[in-house]
Design a protein around this motif. Structure first.
Motif, PDB file in Angstrom:
ATOM      1  N   LEU A  52      51.349  27.978  42.077  1.00 36.94           N
ATOM      2  CA  LEU A  52      51.160  28.716  40.835  1.00 36.94           C
ATOM      3  C   LEU A  52      52.445  29.404  40.409  1.00 36.94           C
ATOM      4  O   LEU A  52      53.162  29.969  41.230  1.00 36.94           O
ATOM      5  N   GLN A  53      52.719  29.329  39.114  1.00 35.49           N
ATOM      6  CA  GLN A  53      53.851  30.022  38.530  1.00 35.49           C
ATOM      7  C   GLN A  53      53.562  30.232  37.051  1.00 35.49           C
ATOM      8  O   GLN A  53      52.728  29.531  36.461  1.00 35.49           O
ATOM      9  N   VAL A  54      54.216  31.206  36.468  1.00 36.09           N
ATOM     10  CA  VAL A  54      54.014  31.526  35.051  1.00 36.09           C
ATOM     11  C   VAL A  54      54.287  30.283  34.216  1.00 36.09           C
ATOM     12  O   VAL A  54      55.263  29.562  34.449  1.00 36.09           O
ATOM     13  N   GLY A  55      53.380  30.014  33.275  1.00 35.98           N
ATOM     14  CA  GLY A  55      53.515  28.868  32.394  1.00 35.98           C
ATOM     15  C   GLY A  55      52.760  27.632  32.844  1.00 35.98           C
ATOM     16  O   GLY A  55      52.624  26.675  32.092  1.00 35.98           O
ATOM     17  N   ARG A  56      52.250  27.641  34.067  1.00 31.70           N
ATOM     18  CA  ARG A  56      51.541  26.463  34.581  1.00 31.70           C
ATOM     19  C   ARG A  56      50.128  26.391  34.003  1.00 31.70           C
ATOM     20  O   ARG A  56      49.423  27.385  33.929  1.00 31.70           O
ATOM     21  N   ASP A  57      49.702  25.196  33.603  1.00 27.60           N
ATOM     22  CA  ASP A  57      48.345  24.972  33.140  1.00 27.60           C
ATOM     23  C   ASP A  57      47.393  25.012  34.331  1.00 27.60           C
ATOM     24  O   ASP A  57      47.672  24.394  35.381  1.00 27.60           O
ATOM     25  N   VAL A  58      46.281  25.740  34.176  1.00 23.87           N
ATOM     26  CA  VAL A  58      45.306  25.882  35.254  1.00 23.87           C
ATOM     27  C   VAL A  58      43.901  25.910  34.665  1.00 23.87           C
ATOM     28  O   VAL A  58      43.723  25.976  33.449  1.00 23.87           O
ATOM     29  N   VAL A  59      42.924  25.884  35.538  1.00 23.98           N
ATOM     30  CA  VAL A  59      41.532  26.109  35.171  1.00 23.98           C
ATOM     31  C   VAL A  59      41.030  27.265  36.014  1.00 23.98           C
ATOM     32  O   VAL A  59      41.142  27.240  37.243  1.00 23.98           O
ATOM     33  N   ALA A  60      40.513  28.310  35.350  1.00 22.28           N
ATOM     34  CA  ALA A  60      39.912  29.444  36.061  1.00 22.28           C
ATOM     35  C   ALA A  60      38.434  29.125  36.256  1.00 22.28           C
ATOM     36  O   ALA A  60      37.716  28.856  35.289  1.00 22.28           O
ATOM     37  N   LEU A  61      37.994  29.112  37.500  1.00 22.54           N
ATOM     38  CA  LEU A  61      36.604  28.813  37.833  1.00 22.54           C
ATOM     39  C   LEU A  61      35.912  30.131  38.183  1.00 22.54           C
ATOM     40  O   LEU A  61      36.316  30.815  39.116  1.00 22.54           O
ATOM     41  N   VAL A  62      34.874  30.477  37.421  1.00 23.70           N
ATOM     42  CA  VAL A  62      34.208  31.768  37.600  1.00 23.70           C
ATOM     43  C   VAL A  62      32.797  31.542  38.107  1.00 23.70           C
ATOM     44  O   VAL A  62      31.977  30.898  37.445  1.00 23.70           O
ATOM     45  N   LYS A  63      32.515  32.079  39.291  1.00 27.92           N
ATOM     46  CA  LYS A  63      31.172  32.003  39.851  1.00 27.92           C
ATOM     47  C   LYS A  63      30.815  33.393  40.348  1.00 27.92           C
ATOM     48  O   LYS A  63      31.504  33.958  41.193  1.00 27.92           O
ATOM     49  N   SER A  64      29.771  33.942  39.790  1.00 27.02           N
ATOM     50  CA  SER A  64      29.410  35.310  40.134  1.00 27.02           C
ATOM     51  C   SER A  64      27.913  35.400  40.380  1.00 27.02           C
ATOM     52  O   SER A  64      27.119  34.805  39.657  1.00 27.02           O
ATOM     53  N   THR A  65      27.547  36.149  41.372  1.00 23.41           N
ATOM     54  CA  THR A  65      26.131  36.363  41.633  1.00 23.41           C
ATOM     55  C   THR A  65      25.622  37.610  40.936  1.00 23.41           C
ATOM     56  O   THR A  65      24.425  37.835  40.851  1.00 23.41           O
ATOM     57  N   GLU A  66      26.539  38.430  40.415  1.00 23.54           N
ATOM     58  CA  GLU A  66      26.118  39.671  39.760  1.00 23.54           C
ATOM     59  C   GLU A  66      27.161  40.108  38.737  1.00 23.54           C
ATOM     60  O   GLU A  66      28.359  40.051  38.992  1.00 23.54           O
ATOM     61  N   VAL A  67      26.686  40.514  37.589  1.00 26.83           N
ATOM     62  CA  VAL A  67      27.539  41.128  36.580  1.00 26.83           C
ATOM     63  C   VAL A  67      26.887  42.442  36.205  1.00 26.83           C
ATOM     64  O   VAL A  67      25.734  42.470  35.789  1.00 26.83           O
ATOM     65  N   SER A  68      27.599  43.540  36.380  1.00 24.79           N
ATOM     66  CA  SER A  68      27.068  44.864  36.073  1.00 24.79           C
ATOM     67  C   SER A  68      27.616  45.345  34.748  1.00 24.79           C
ATOM     68  O   SER A  68      28.776  45.104  34.406  1.00 24.79           O
ATOM     69  N   ILE A  69      26.773  46.061  33.999  1.00 27.85           N
ATOM     70  CA  ILE A  69      27.170  46.625  32.718  1.00 27.85           C
ATOM     71  C   ILE A  69      26.737  48.082  32.686  1.00 27.85           C
ATOM     72  O   ILE A  69      25.612  48.405  33.074  1.00 27.85           O
ATOM     73  N   ALA A  70      27.628  48.955  32.229  1.00 27.86           N
ATOM     74  CA  ALA A  70      27.322  50.374  32.092  1.00 27.86           C
ATOM     75  C   ALA A  70      27.534  50.788  30.646  1.00 27.86           C
ATOM     76  O   ALA A  70      28.362  50.208  29.948  1.00 27.86           O
ATOM     77  N   THR A  71      26.792  51.783  30.192  1.00 23.39           N
ATOM     78  CA  THR A  71      26.997  52.292  28.854  1.00 23.39           C
ATOM     79  C   THR A  71      28.137  53.277  28.823  1.00 23.39           C
ATOM     80  O   THR A  71      28.480  53.885  29.834  1.00 23.39           O
ATOM     81  N   LEU A  72      28.752  53.450  27.661  1.00 28.20           N
ATOM     82  CA  LEU A  72      29.860  54.381  27.508  1.00 28.20           C
ATOM     83  C   LEU A  72      29.375  55.697  26.961  1.00 28.20           C
ATOM     84  O   LEU A  72      28.450  55.805  26.255  1.00 28.20           O
TER      85      LEU A  72
END
Length: 72
Positions: A52-72
């Motif tokens: 990996l280096q700046v400028g390289r094409d990549v694919v970000a793979l996102v797998k999450s078992t939980e996403v938390s949301i809080a109010t402001l």
């Protein structure tokens, strides 16, 4: 193994914008075509093995078992 063989539905193509390298883990910022930044914390060893280096094409793979949301 190809990317198609990975069971991850959320895949974001992009370009490495910044790498903040630490002795053990590193932060990798990926800029998507829509202008969003996806940040991943991976081992520094993986940064080196993936070449990996700046400028390289990549694919970000996102797998999450939980996403938390809080109010402001």
């Amino acid at each position: 193994m190809s990317i198609a063989a990975i069971n991850v539905r959320n895949q974001f193509r992009g370009v490495v914008k910044e790498i903040i390298e630490g002795p053990v883990v590193s932060e990798v910022d990926v800029l998507t075509p829509s202008g969003l930044i996806v940040t991943s914390v991976i081992t520094t060893r993986s940064v080196k093995e993936l070449g990996l280096q700046v400028g390289r094409d990549v694919v970000a793979l996102v797998k999450s078992t939980e996403v938390s949301i809080a109010t402001l």
